[in-house]
Design a protein around this motif. Sequence first.
Motif, short mmCIF file in Angstrom:
data_model
loop_
_atom_site.label_atom_id
_atom_site.label_comp_id
_atom_site.label_asym_id
_atom_site.label_seq_id
_atom_site.Cartn_x
_atom_site.Cartn_y
_atom_site.Cartn_z
N GLU A 108 -4.14 10.66 -1.32
CA GLU A 108 -3.29 9.47 -1.26
C GLU A 108 -1.81 9.81 -1.27
O GLU A 108 -1.02 9.23 -0.52
CB GLU A 108 -3.61 8.53 -2.43
N LEU A 167 0.88 9.20 1.77
CA LEU A 167 2.05 8.34 1.60
C LEU A 167 3.32 9.09 1.98
O LEU A 167 4.22 8.51 2.62
CB LEU A 167 2.13 7.87 0.15
N ARG A 212 0.65 -1.43 4.72
CA ARG A 212 -0.58 -0.94 4.08
C ARG A 212 -1.77 -1.78 4.55
O ARG A 212 -1.77 -3.00 4.41
CB ARG A 212 -0.45 -1.02 2.56
N ASP A 269 -4.89 2.72 3.57
CA ASP A 269 -5.13 3.11 2.17
C ASP A 269 -6.33 2.37 1.58
O ASP A 269 -6.47 2.29 0.36
CB ASP A 269 -3.88 2.83 1.34
N LEU A 287 -0.57 2.36 7.40
CA LEU A 287 -1.14 3.27 6.42
C LEU A 287 -2.49 2.74 5.96
O LEU A 287 -2.56 1.71 5.28
CB LEU A 287 -0.18 3.41 5.22
#
Length: 552
Positions: A476, A480, A4, A497, A495
Amino acid sequence: MIARASHLFLPTLRDAPADAEAVNHKLLVRGGFVRQVTGGVWTFLPLGWRVHRKIEQIIREEMDGIGSQEMLMPVLTPFELWQQTGRDFIQEIFRLKDRKGADYVLPMTHEETVTFHARELQSYKQLPQMLYHISTKNRDEPRPRAGLIRLREFWMKDAYSFDRDDQALGKSFELQRGAYHRIFERAGLQFSEVEAEPGMMGGKESFDFLAPAGAGENTLVTCENGDFAADIEVARTVARPAVLPEALASPDEVETPGVKTCEALAAFLSIDVAATSKAMPVTTDDGVVLALIRGDDRIEPAKLDAALGMQSRPSTDEEIRAAFGASGGSLGPVGFKGRIVADETLRDGQFVAGANRDGWHLRGVEAGRDFQAELADLRESADGDVCPNCGGKLTFTTAIEVGHIFKLGTKYSEALGARFLDEDGKKRALIMGCYGIGLARTMAAIVEQRHDEHGIMWPASVAPYDVHVVVLQGAEQIGLEAAEALSALGKDVLLDDRDQRPGEKFADADLIGIPVRITAGKKSLEDGAVDVRDRATGEEQRVKLADLGNVV
């Protein structure tokens, strides 16, 4: 594996450092791959270290594949080993003392150390052997520059082969050569293998692997017809013919007041500058030597040292005056009592040379008749030269040396007593080869070759992650799910985020340069699909989550 971005140390920058000139310097710093600690000393941040480790793994797989055995040798090395091989004079060696006053070096290469260990090879039955390590090196570089290209601390892969004779060395050498081609091809590099100058490493034969790049320090010389390629340090190309004046029966002295350069001399006498000779006094351990080249040429220091069989430096004004009785600008071979090494372009014909008398020159100076010289290729190849094989046009391209392979012979084994017993019970020195790759240089070369105005375009083989999933606000969950689906297929996923605007995320994605970008946005909530974009081509397609594995 999913990483992340909100949890990573990923300090991207909008602007490049003010002192950055090389593309790799600008983009690797902006992309959060590296940071400079001081001149020539860099930290690889997490993103950069992932790339570095992937290059390392490619090298390791290819070295293991040819039977080379990995080991690890120390950085701290007794200075005594370098004294025994006669390389203690090298200025770029980092030297230090311990608290007891013992001398050590931080080596830039490990020939001495590996040969120290090779003394345990006692018999021909233990040969051949190939050993390698991937480790930190140090070089007291006076002018660090160009990002990761000219460093004071760096990682290298060093491999060494030990054989009983030249024929066996040839087999080891070819195994290494083939591995090098596969390594650089897998790393996504454009490169050329070319004849090179061994330099301080020694030996009589070596080859460079040069990657064309704007920030390089080497020059690759190639023919338009594809039948010639060489590093400029050793390139033997054909110069344009000189337009020579009418021959004289003996040298004729002419006054040349205020004339100090070959260009000025040619203009003063209304002759071709290629009809003059340029005197380049150098000093060696044996004293002052006169190097002679044609007036329109530049001397190549590596070629000169190879011809001399030793290192040289430009002579001082005091040394020149003592050896010639004149100052620079009026020097020549006639009457000089020392050693003379002349370029092969001066073999035939008569040239204008200095008279070893300030403000005077000699016309009609001829090698063999008026002075005796050793003839060798000393000149640096230049625009206007042609290919020695076909006469074709030559191209000069700036390049990065990413690898270098050498046939060392017995230089180190003789000095350090690394010998084996043959079938007849006779002691013989091990025949050695060495093979180096600069990992940071390889990384820099990839960036120099594979980038656009937005950032880096990593090849999949060395990219820090396989896929970059960019999640926009509100998507989101589907972002994911996309990351998890790819991770389940064995992909390493970054990722994104972070709580940032879409434009900032897209700019970072282009800058970081992961090969595939997947974007999950508001539209994804409606159709259960994501945008898949190829970083290198810019091609984009809409893909259902269930089909991601077939597309990525």
